[in-house]
Design an enzyme around this catalytic site. Structure first.
Site, PDB file in Angstrom:
ATOM      1  N   GLN A 102       0.847  -1.196   0.000  1.00  0.00           N
ATOM      2  CA  GLN A 102       0.000   0.000   0.000  1.00  0.00           C
ATOM      3  C   GLN A 102       0.885   1.249   0.000  1.00  0.00           C
ATOM      4  OE1 GLN A 102      -3.372  -0.716   3.068  1.00  0.00           O
ATOM      5  NE2 GLN A 102      -1.811  -2.267   3.454  1.00  0.00           N
ATOM      6  N   ASP A 105       6.335   4.565  -1.585  1.00  0.00           N
ATOM      7  CA  ASP A 105       7.701   5.072  -1.399  1.00  0.00           C
ATOM      8  C   ASP A 105       8.761   4.330  -2.214  1.00  0.00           C
ATOM      9  OD1 ASP A 105       7.966   2.617   0.006  1.00  0.00           O
ATOM     10  OD2 ASP A 105       7.690   3.580   1.960  1.00  0.00           O
ATOM     11  N   HIS A 120      -1.708   1.210  -4.046  1.00  0.00           N
ATOM     12  CA  HIS A 120      -2.150   2.610  -3.934  1.00  0.00           C
ATOM     13  C   HIS A 120      -1.336   3.532  -4.837  1.00  0.00           C
ATOM     14  CE1 HIS A 120      -4.210   1.807   0.216  1.00  0.00           C
ATOM     15  NE2 HIS A 120      -4.962   1.472  -0.795  1.00  0.00           N
ATOM     16  N   CYS A 128      -0.179  15.434 -15.294  1.00  0.00           N
ATOM     17  CA  CYS A 128      -0.799  16.765 -15.377  1.00  0.00           C
ATOM     18  C   CYS A 128      -2.318  16.601 -15.424  1.00  0.00           C
ATOM     19  CB  CYS A 128      -0.309  17.493 -16.625  1.00  0.00           C
ATOM     20  SG  CYS A 128      -1.233  19.022 -16.906  1.00  0.00           S
ATOM     21  N   CYS A 151       2.194  22.986 -19.782  1.00  0.00           N
ATOM     22  CA  CYS A 151       0.930  23.577 -20.269  1.00  0.00           C
ATOM     23  C   CYS A 151       0.272  24.462 -19.208  1.00  0.00           C
ATOM     24  CB  CYS A 151      -0.034  22.471 -20.711  1.00  0.00           C
ATOM     25  SG  CYS A 151      -0.933  21.715 -19.337  1.00  0.00           S
ATOM     26  N   ALA A 233       8.975  -4.606  12.412  1.00  0.00           N
ATOM     27  CA  ALA A 233       9.176  -5.373  11.175  1.00  0.00           C
ATOM     28  C   ALA A 233      10.662  -5.501  10.836  1.00  0.00           C
ATOM     29  CB  ALA A 233       8.429  -4.706  10.029  1.00  0.00           C
TER      30      ALA A 233
HETATM   31  P1  OAD Z   1      -1.345   2.652   8.885  1.00  0.00           P
HETATM   32  O1  OAD Z   1      -0.611   3.893   9.284  1.00  0.00           O
HETATM   33  O2  OAD Z   1      -2.827   2.663   8.950  1.00  0.00           O
HETATM   34  O3  OAD Z   1      -0.861   1.444   9.794  1.00  0.00           O
HETATM   35  C1  OAD Z   1       0.489   1.227  10.078  1.00  0.00           C
HETATM   36  C2  OAD Z   1       0.591  -0.025  10.919  1.00  0.00           C
HETATM   37  O4  OAD Z   1       1.963  -0.342  11.079  1.00  0.00           O
HETATM   38  C3  OAD Z   1      -0.013   0.084  12.320  1.00  0.00           C
HETATM   39  O5  OAD Z   1      -0.837  -1.047  12.563  1.00  0.00           O
HETATM   40  C4  OAD Z   1       1.216   0.093  13.246  1.00  0.00           C
HETATM   41  O6  OAD Z   1       0.976  -0.606  14.477  1.00  0.00           O
HETATM   42  C5  OAD Z   1       2.211  -0.672  12.431  1.00  0.00           C
HETATM   43  N1  OAD Z   1       3.620  -0.312  12.684  1.00  0.00           N
HETATM   44  C6  OAD Z   1       4.163   0.887  12.951  1.00  0.00           C
HETATM   45  N2  OAD Z   1       5.486   0.821  13.040  1.00  0.00           N
HETATM   46  C7  OAD Z   1       5.813  -0.484  12.826  1.00  0.00           C
HETATM   47  C8  OAD Z   1       7.054  -1.198  12.775  1.00  0.00           C
HETATM   48  N3  OAD Z   1       8.226  -0.604  12.964  1.00  0.00           N
HETATM   49  N4  OAD Z   1       6.985  -2.527  12.519  1.00  0.00           N
HETATM   50  C9  OAD Z   1       5.810  -3.161  12.329  1.00  0.00           C
HETATM   51  N5  OAD Z   1       4.624  -2.527  12.360  1.00  0.00           N
HETATM   52  C10 OAD Z   1       4.623  -1.206  12.600  1.00  0.00           C
HETATM   53  O7  OAD Z   1      -0.793   2.263   7.429  1.00  0.00           O
HETATM   54  P2  OAD Z   1      -1.503   1.393   6.293  1.00  0.00           P
HETATM   55  O8  OAD Z   1      -2.190   0.226   6.864  1.00  0.00           O
HETATM   56  O9  OAD Z   1      -0.479   1.191   5.240  1.00  0.00           O
HETATM   57  O10 OAD Z   1      -3.805   5.191   1.791  1.00  0.00           O
HETATM   58  O11 OAD Z   1      -2.569   2.429   5.774  1.00  0.00           O
HETATM   59  C11 OAD Z   1      -3.353   2.084   4.679  1.00  0.00           C
HETATM   60  C12 OAD Z   1      -3.631   3.288   3.821  1.00  0.00           C
HETATM   61  O12 OAD Z   1      -4.181   4.338   4.615  1.00  0.00           O
HETATM   62  C13 OAD Z   1      -2.408   3.922   3.204  1.00  0.00           C
HETATM   63  O13 OAD Z   1      -1.954   3.263   2.047  1.00  0.00           O
HETATM   64  C14 OAD Z   1      -2.898   5.289   2.886  1.00  0.00           C
HETATM   65  C15 OAD Z   1      -3.616   5.593   4.180  1.00  0.00           C
HETATM   66  O14 OAD Z   1      -4.633   6.512   4.090  1.00  0.00           O
HETATM   67  C16 OAD Z   1      -3.815   6.084   0.819  1.00  0.00           C
HETATM   68  O15 OAD Z   1      -3.065   7.027   0.813  1.00  0.00           O
HETATM   69  C17 OAD Z   1      -4.830   5.803  -0.234  1.00  0.00           C
END
Ligand code: OAD
Length: 250
Positions: A102, A105, A120, A128, A151, A233
């Site tokens: 998701q 980066d 994502h 643009c 443009c 992780a």
């Molecule tokens: P979140 O920020 O919702 O969740 C991050 C998760 O990683 C949490 O459950 C933390 O506990 C865990 N975490 C943090 N540090 C960690 C580490 N060092 N090792 C292991 N786990 C760790 O991120 P996503 O689930 O990726 O969407 O969020 C989903 C989507 O919500 C993103 O892709 C983005 C956001 O809005 C869009 O931009 C469309």
């Protein structure tokens, strides 16, 4: 970190025929990129509906770009951490078919992973909004906010904003894999944003086993997760992969 969980996770992965990984922002936290939810998450500082919804972008690109340029400063200087490297190693060993991420980066690719599905989208390219011309981030002047096309149109990163669809190829490929996988490694995602969060449930319905790596439990933990490895992780994934390597060599 619980050694026993790492061992059980490694046994499941070593015995898997088609292993995939679903990753989220948590896997890049140890590279210095803040996650969205949880302590110090971006969504504590910003309202996602104000800065991450496509309608907000169209209404006020200047404001959204202020946050984006702040994030780009961090992301463009970030390097893969041991969690990304461990997943790349697992693929090299022939034990990981694909990563569905998701994250936008590109750190999995920078760590050497070959098959990465960017659910994502990606921050590496921009389009643009007026003429549709594509740009690489390397060719965009991020000091100009918002950056514009030749443009005069405003550039938008090719990341999926709220209110936008998941890229169709990413959706199809991810769910096709989820239906075939017998193991899913879920790492660093809060599993709250759909349809990405559906992937482990779909795989589980087809009999897959779920290995979860997270600092804290998520909605998956008490429902579909078979082995929960609690911790960072960047520590746990290298330990699992080292153990998988040992298992498949013996
Ligand atoms: P979140 O920020 O919702 O969740 C991050 C998760 O990683 C949490 O459950 C933390 O506990 C865990 N975490 C943090 N540090 C960690 C580490 N060092 N090792 C292991 N786990 C760790 O991120 P996503 O689930 O990726 O969407 O969020 C989903 C989507 O919500 C993103 O892709 C983005 C956001 O809005 C869009 O931009 C469309």
């Amino acid at each position: 970190m619980e050694d026993n969980a790492v061992k059980r996770a490694a046994e499941i992965i070593a015995g898997g025929k088609l292993v995939i990984a679903l990753t989220g922002a948590g896997i890049s936290v140890e590279s210095g990129i803040p996650a969205f939810r949880g302590a110090q998450g971006l969504w504590e500082k910003y309202d996602p509906m104000e800065v991450a919804h496509i309608e907000s972008f169209r209404r006020n690109p200047q404001k959204v770009w202020q946050m984006l340029s702040e994030l780009y400063q961090i992301v463009l200087n970030a390097k893969p951490n041991p969690a990304h490297v461990a997943l790349a190693r697992l693929e090299q060993m022939g034990k990981l078919t694909a990563i569905i991420t998701q994250n936008v980066d590109a750190l999995h690719q920078k760590a050497g992973s070959k098959r990465v599905i960017e659910f994502h989208g990606s921050g590496e390219s921009l389009t643009c909004l007026k003429c549709g011309k594509d740009y690489s981030i390397d060719d965009v002047d991020l000091k100009q906010i918002p950056p514009t096309c030749s443009c005069g149109g405003i550039l938008k990163p090719d990341i999926v904003f709220f209110g936008e669809p998941i890229p169709p190829y990413a959706l199809e490929e991810s769910f096709a894999l989820a239906q075939k996988a017998d193991v899913v490694i879920v790492a660093g995602t809060s599993a709250q944003v759909y349809p990405a969060a559906q992937i482990p449930y779909t795989a589980k319905q087809r009999g897959a086993r779920i290995v979860e790596v997270n600092l804290e439990p998520t909605p998956l933990t008490g429902s579909v997760t078979d082995v929960f490895c609690q911790g960072k992780a960047g520590q746990i994934l290298p330990a699992i992969v080292e153990e998988v390597e040992r298992l498949i060599q013996t």
